[in-house]
Design an enzyme around this catalytic site. Sequence first.
Site, PDB file in Angstrom:
ATOM      1  CG  ASP A 497      94.626 -14.786  30.693  1.00 36.57           C
ATOM      2  OD1 ASP A 497      93.729 -14.690  29.742  1.00 36.57           O
ATOM      3  OD2 ASP A 497      94.295 -14.104  31.635  1.00 36.57           O
ATOM      4  CG  ASP A 727      86.645 -11.113  36.877  1.00 36.29           C
ATOM      5  OD1 ASP A 727      86.092 -12.091  36.542  1.00 36.29           O
ATOM      6  OD2 ASP A 727      85.902 -10.014  36.314  1.00 36.29           O
TER       7      ASP A 727
END
Length: 789
Positions: A497, A727
Amino acid sequence: MRIPIRSAGRRLTALLGASALAAIGLVAVATPAQAAVSCQVTYTKAWDNGSGFGANINITNTGDPLTSWSLTWTWPGNQGGIQGWSANYSQSGQNVTATNLSYNGNLATGASTGIGFNGTYSGTNTNPSNFAINGVSCGGTTPTVSLVVSPTSLSVPEGGTATYAVRLSAAPSSNVTVTTTAGSGDSNLTVSSGASLTFTSSNWSTNQNVTLAAAEDSDTTNGTRPFTVASSGLTSVTVNATEADNDGTTTQSLVVSSTSVSVPEGGTATYTVRLAAVPSGNVTVTNTAGSGDTNITVSSGSSLTFTTSNWSTPQTVTLAAAEDSDSTAGTRPITVASSGLTSVTVTATEADNDGGTGGPRADNPYANAGVYVNPQWRAKALAEPGGSRIANQPTGVWFDRISALTGNGSPTTGTMGLADHLDQAVTQDAANGSTPMVIQIVVYNLPGRDCAALASNGELGPTELARYKSEYIDVMAGILARPAYANLRIVAIIEIDSLPNLVTNVGGRATATAMCDTMLANRGYVDGVGYALNKLGAIPNVYNYIDAAHHGWVGWDDNFGATANMMFTAATASGSTAANVHGFITNTANTSALTEPYVGSVTEQLRQTTWIDWNRYNDELTFAQAFRSRLIQSGFSSSIGMLIDTSRNGWGSCVQTPCQPTQATRPTAASTSTDPNTFVNQSRIDRRIHKGNWCNQAGAGLGERPRSAPATGIDAYVWIKPPGESDGSSSLIPNDEGKGFDRMCDPTYPGNARNGNSMSGALPNAPVSGHWFSAQFQQLMANAYPPLS
């Protein structure tokens, strides 16, 4: 731990025109007549430097559907010079008008769109509040200001200091004074500096440090004391400080950051040294090279001096490896010593660049190779009903903090460190015959990590690049370069990311965050990724793959090329070159479908539907193949390969509860609807509510099983995110891993601009990111596609 996905920094919604519909055999549907106008506007100041500023505006239609809109407001002061996006802007005096563009004029009831601009001002820069849509006044909101403090638990060495950081969560309307006050407890613990901090509309997002000190005493108690961080009108935060006592609980010794260091041939590497306790006087520490590869030398720091003031501050020792012509990864011991103390040996290994012990790199490391099965993940999978069906699948091993490199146990107890996993990979390789063995590791600990979300924030602050290099990457490189692991093919997945955030969540974009702006400005991500590539790429049997997000983040025109260029910038930073990049990975820990067979190719007409939203890609395979070509255009080698994480993008039958209403049974054919949005929604495999949803998605299933060379340009389908690892938590769960709570993991959250103000689609009762989540694991198996036997 969680890897968040992001939208492209805009939400484009437009209906197809009649001629376009006719081109694909669909019939236009009339929109309802516009009636009562009702709206809500959120104005967020993104940055302010005293004369210029940036702002984002989110418009939510709370009335009847709109086919066009005109937003107006009046500046309270001398603001102007607007240069904006996602709307047409004009200003007369203090009055501003912003009208929709062709793609964002249609706003259904409850729908939102984001616009933004940069401007200039003189004097004060007070936020406007009198917004109106089509002449009707809107409710206006500004983000709630709160205190952001990290960490909230602190160890202060006796005779030394430690710091924590404070900032605000949003720009204040006026100056904010934040005080830190000591509570009852160990009076040796005090505020050394930062007792009073001032935050303005310019510096609100910049961390300011509070330093705590622990005075020397004669007891052997690790005393504690709470410190209250407070500001009028805001909820206070308590920082719990503990004295790290040195009067009996700590024996004086040398503390060395790494006892194994990889030194790239022709380059340098470092380790740090400090003392474990305050000395009675000055202490001299020497670093002396022993017998071994004479190309390895102590470049600087051969003699260090520690005093009663600086004993706890790490000092750096730099090692150098001269260029040579052999292909041997030579070693040399470096003795760290001081009179009266036990010496420490640092084993330095040359990362040879003349062929190395592992032979030439494979074009595709996965080709004809076995892939490491993590025994700890396997044990968890076997403990689940039905888990034996996938327990032998290879998954990535995540190293998301410095302590994860060392671990604290064995394959059956505790937490395995990097060397533990590599040792197990060697064992599996020995049982694998002559077939090569791949082990997949995730390098994930950048300073200011995950700047656009909270669930997977990390331990290092935005300015701690030096620690990232010396305590994390250098240590990792030293372990990977050990001769015992030279025959493994080590695939390093580099910093999930990070680089896409520097394109999509910075500047004036509607999705911009102050932390992403900071990480772009201070080059923490770019230099950190470059450093990791340089250090790891110097090890002959390491294959670096940079994370490249996914189609629902980078597939838009304004993100596609810019992200590829950002990748090249990072690959050539900190002494690295593009040759250190073997490839890229997409869809890591995400649920974007591998292919969308029933929607078909993304035509100009289908791009305009709400789901595809003007993106040029609607699945990961076509995106990965196209992005590979664009990366080559940016300067990367034509031999680069792509990986696609298929660990949770199968989207099977969705029989598991809970399952969102839009996540119905997997389609088996294209829709027959003539309405374009209905056609796409009924035909798509990806059953999420919105592509901006990323956290523990209800209805997701295991995707394609890991395998090598499944398609042109694709090195492998992989399971980098281990199925069953959360997550992010569904609610706030305090932890010592630096991981925050992100509302996108809360199943009751109605969303934000990044996901079109849609429900989050997250599973309930989820633990902290990276922790085992049985309900998710069971759902992934139940909804696997191809189905599990």
